[in-house]
Design an enzyme around this catalytic site. Structure first.
Site, PDB file in Angstrom:
ATOM      1  N   GLU A   1      -3.593  17.350 -11.600  1.00  0.00           N
ATOM      2  CA  GLU A   1      -4.020  17.682 -12.955  1.00  0.00           C
ATOM      3  C   GLU A   1      -5.518  17.969 -13.062  1.00  0.00           C
ATOM      4  OE1 GLU A   1      -1.915  15.548 -16.007  1.00  0.00           O
ATOM      5  OE2 GLU A   1      -3.419  16.031 -17.504  1.00  0.00           O
TER       6      GLU A   1
ATOM      7  N   ARG B   1       0.810  -1.234   0.000  1.00  0.00           N
ATOM      8  CA  ARG B   1       0.000   0.000   0.000  1.00  0.00           C
ATOM      9  C   ARG B   1       0.837   1.276   0.000  1.00  0.00           C
ATOM     10  NH1 ARG B   1      -2.432  -3.542   3.335  1.00  0.00           N
ATOM     11  NH2 ARG B   1      -4.333  -4.442   2.471  1.00  0.00           N
TER      12      ARG B   1
ATOM     13  N   HIS C   1       1.483  16.419 -26.618  1.00  0.00           N
ATOM     14  CA  HIS C   1       1.371  15.039 -26.176  1.00  0.00           C
ATOM     15  C   HIS C   1       0.138  14.311 -26.718  1.00  0.00           C
ATOM     16  CE1 HIS C   1       4.723  16.090 -23.692  1.00  0.00           C
ATOM     17  NE2 HIS C   1       4.751  14.907 -23.092  1.00  0.00           N
TER      18      HIS C   1
ATOM     19  N   ARG D   1      -1.991  21.798 -14.821  1.00  0.00           N
ATOM     20  CA  ARG D   1      -0.961  20.789 -15.078  1.00  0.00           C
ATOM     21  C   ARG D   1      -1.047  20.246 -16.498  1.00  0.00           C
ATOM     22  NH1 ARG D   1       1.677  16.144 -11.213  1.00  0.00           N
ATOM     23  NH2 ARG D   1       2.916  15.223 -12.873  1.00  0.00           N
TER      24      ARG D   1
ATOM     25  N   HIS E   1       9.639   8.833 -27.187  1.00  0.00           N
ATOM     26  CA  HIS E   1       8.603   9.725 -26.661  1.00  0.00           C
ATOM     27  C   HIS E   1       8.881  11.188 -27.046  1.00  0.00           C
ATOM     28  CE1 HIS E   1       5.678  11.330 -23.819  1.00  0.00           C
ATOM     29  NE2 HIS E   1       6.624  12.088 -23.303  1.00  0.00           N
TER      30      HIS E   1
ATOM     31  N   LYS F   1       3.928  11.528 -11.209  1.00  0.00           N
ATOM     32  CA  LYS F   1       3.141  10.605 -12.028  1.00  0.00           C
ATOM     33  C   LYS F   1       3.955   9.339 -12.230  1.00  0.00           C
ATOM     34  CE  LYS F   1       0.265  13.562 -14.943  1.00  0.00           C
ATOM     35  NZ  LYS F   1      -0.045  13.875 -16.354  1.00  0.00           N
TER      36      LYS F   1
ATOM     37  N   GLU G   1      11.368  18.008 -24.461  1.00  0.00           N
ATOM     38  CA  GLU G   1      10.632  18.404 -23.257  1.00  0.00           C
ATOM     39  C   GLU G   1      11.179  19.722 -22.698  1.00  0.00           C
ATOM     40  OE1 GLU G   1       7.935  16.846 -22.401  1.00  0.00           O
ATOM     41  OE2 GLU G   1       8.113  14.737 -22.971  1.00  0.00           O
TER      42      GLU G   1
ATOM     43  N   LYS H   1       8.392  23.030 -14.255  1.00  0.00           N
ATOM     44  CA  LYS H   1       7.529  21.879 -13.969  1.00  0.00           C
ATOM     45  C   LYS H   1       7.086  21.894 -12.503  1.00  0.00           C
ATOM     46  CE  LYS H   1       6.389  17.129 -14.495  1.00  0.00           C
ATOM     47  NZ  LYS H   1       6.557  15.852 -15.165  1.00  0.00           N
TER      48      LYS H   1
ATOM     49  N   ASN I   1       1.235  18.953 -21.136  1.00  0.00           N
ATOM     50  CA  ASN I   1       0.968  17.985 -22.204  1.00  0.00           C
ATOM     51  C   ASN I   1       1.024  18.604 -23.595  1.00  0.00           C
ATOM     52  OD1 ASN I   1       0.612  15.851 -20.397  1.00  0.00           O
ATOM     53  ND2 ASN I   1      -1.521  16.422 -20.041  1.00  0.00           N
TER      54      ASN I   1
ATOM     55  N   HIS J   1       1.216  11.106 -28.398  1.00  0.00           N
ATOM     56  CA  HIS J   1       0.833   9.759 -27.981  1.00  0.00           C
ATOM     57  C   HIS J   1       0.237   8.975 -29.146  1.00  0.00           C
ATOM     58  CE1 HIS J   1       0.584  10.913 -23.437  1.00  0.00           C
ATOM     59  NE2 HIS J   1       1.817  10.714 -23.850  1.00  0.00           N
TER      60      HIS J   1
END
Ligand code: NAD
Ligand code: MG
Length: 360
Positions: free
Chosen positions: A235, A119, A246, A239, A263, A141, A183, A225, A243, A250
């Site tokens: 987000e 956990r 992105h 936030r 990426h 993330k 980035e 960032k 992206n 993606h």
């Protein structure tokens, strides 16, 4: 020489240390390690380069390691499970620290394992790619891919610290360096016109891995960032600006098959497409789009999607991307170079025109 900045998230705040020689320095870790046991998660490429000096630096603790295969195609549930196999086999309790040694793939997988093991246990990021140092190691993330989509399974789990040793970038393949620069450029495009101008005049130094130029670029990127993440950790709004490029990116990554495109390369093309769309909406001027494309190209990055990926295929792939909200596609677009916004007011024809606009 090193510098430190703080990601300001209340109880979950943590430092990012940036500089030369940090990886092998025991003091980089001592204030952050919890418990007396450490599991280092790394991969087959990074282990021969940096596992020994890291283990040396952690010799005050009982250290174990799990070495995963290298590549985005291994960012899967099956490979991720090997981290738990190792933790359970060696009877790790909750009183331990995971250390992610590698690029974004390792950071995401180790971080997500830390979020889930019993956990949740603490972890430290030791990013060794430029992309991981400026992006994936910061912000909490974590996750893995699913055959139906990238990063579809994951959690928010902040690290205890990020140790970004710029010396590790010396062994990075040039393509990977450029992917990280995608980035870095993103931060300039979304938030900081002055940084963008600095990047324009220092691109040659960055590409030749001048340590001072790299340190500055990493620090400024992490600052931007960290600022955005501190405003919006989960987000809910701002936030999403991170992206930029992105949603298109993606789709390109998925369309080309995971692993075929880096990426950062996909994000670079995606950023060009976002600029194209921003221009169609009357926000960017021709000269802005040209400047953006030139900068991306100077960083050694592509500006066009794969020739065999049709606009219709792109559209379909974008629709499964997680940034689709209530059936409406959300885009991060540019009001100007240095200012991004999130919008869902893009009509299908305009989007299609951008997807079909191939210049080469
Ligand atoms: P990566 O982790 O695959 O690393 C790129 C390659 O470089 C790999 O082959 C790796 O083994 C190798 N490598 C790593 N460090 C090296 C070094 N110092 N010298 C030589 N080779 C080295 O890729 P990446 O670009 O670092 O990260 C991409 C991943 O990050 C994607 O899975 C993406 O989804 C994820 N990501 C996550 C976030 C986030 O917020 N969590 C943000 C951006 C990207
Ligand atoms: Mg990214």
């Amino acid at each position: 020489m090193s510098q430190t900045l703080n990601v300001d998230l209340g109880l979950r705040s943590y430092p990012i240390h940036i500089g030369s020689g940090l990886l092998a320095d025991p003091e980089s870790y001592r204030p952050h390690v919890r418990g007396d046991r450490i599991m280092i998660v790394t991969n087959e490429t990074v282990a021969p380069l940096y596992l020994d000096p890291l283990e040396q630096a952690l010799s005050d603790y009982r250290v174990s390691r799990v070495v995963l295969p290298d590549g985005e195609q291994y960012k899967t549930m099956e490979v991720w499970n090997r981290i738990f196999d190792a933790l359970l086999q060696e009877r790790f309790g909750r009183d331990c620290t995971l250390v992610a040694l590698g690029g974004g793939v390792i950071g995401d997988m180790a971080g997500f394992a830390a979020a889930c093991y019993q956990r949740g246990v603490p972890f430290i990021q030791v990013p060794t790619t430029l992309l991981a140092q400026v992006d994936s190691s910061v912000g909490g993330k974590t996750g893995i891919n699913h055959p139906a989509g990238k990063n579809m399974i994951g959690a928010f789990h902040q690290p205890l610290a990020v140790i970004a040793d710029t010396d590790t970038l010396e062994t990075l393949p040039q393509k990977e360096l450029s992917a990280g620069l995608a980035e870095v450029l993103k931060y300039g495009f979304i938030r900081d016109a002055a940084f963008l101008a600095w990047l324009e005049s220092h691109m040659a130094e960055l590409l030749s891995r001048d340590p001072n130029a790299l340190s500055h670029a990493i620090k400024r990127s992490c600052e931007i960032k960290a600022l955005i993440v501190a405003e919006d950790e989960l987000e809910a709004g701002q936030r999403a600006l991170l992206n930029l490029g992105h949603t298109f990116g993606h789709a390109i990554e998925a369309g080309a098959g995971y692993g075929a495109w880096l990426h950062g390369e996909a994000v670079a093309v995606g950023t060009c497409m976002a600029a194209n769309l921003s221009q169609r909406l009357g926000w960017l001027e021709d000269k802005d789009v040209e400047r953006l494309r030139r900068l991306i190209s100077c960083a050694g990055l592509p500006t066009e999607p794969p020739a065999d990926l049709s606009p219709d295929q792109m559209l379909e792939l974008m629709a499964v991307d997680k940034k689709v909200l209530d059936g409406k596609m959300r885009f991060v677009l540019l009001k100007e170079l240095g200012e991004a916004i999130v919008t869902d007011e893009v009509d299908r024809d305009t989007l299609y025109a951008t997807l079909a606009d191939r210049r080469s």
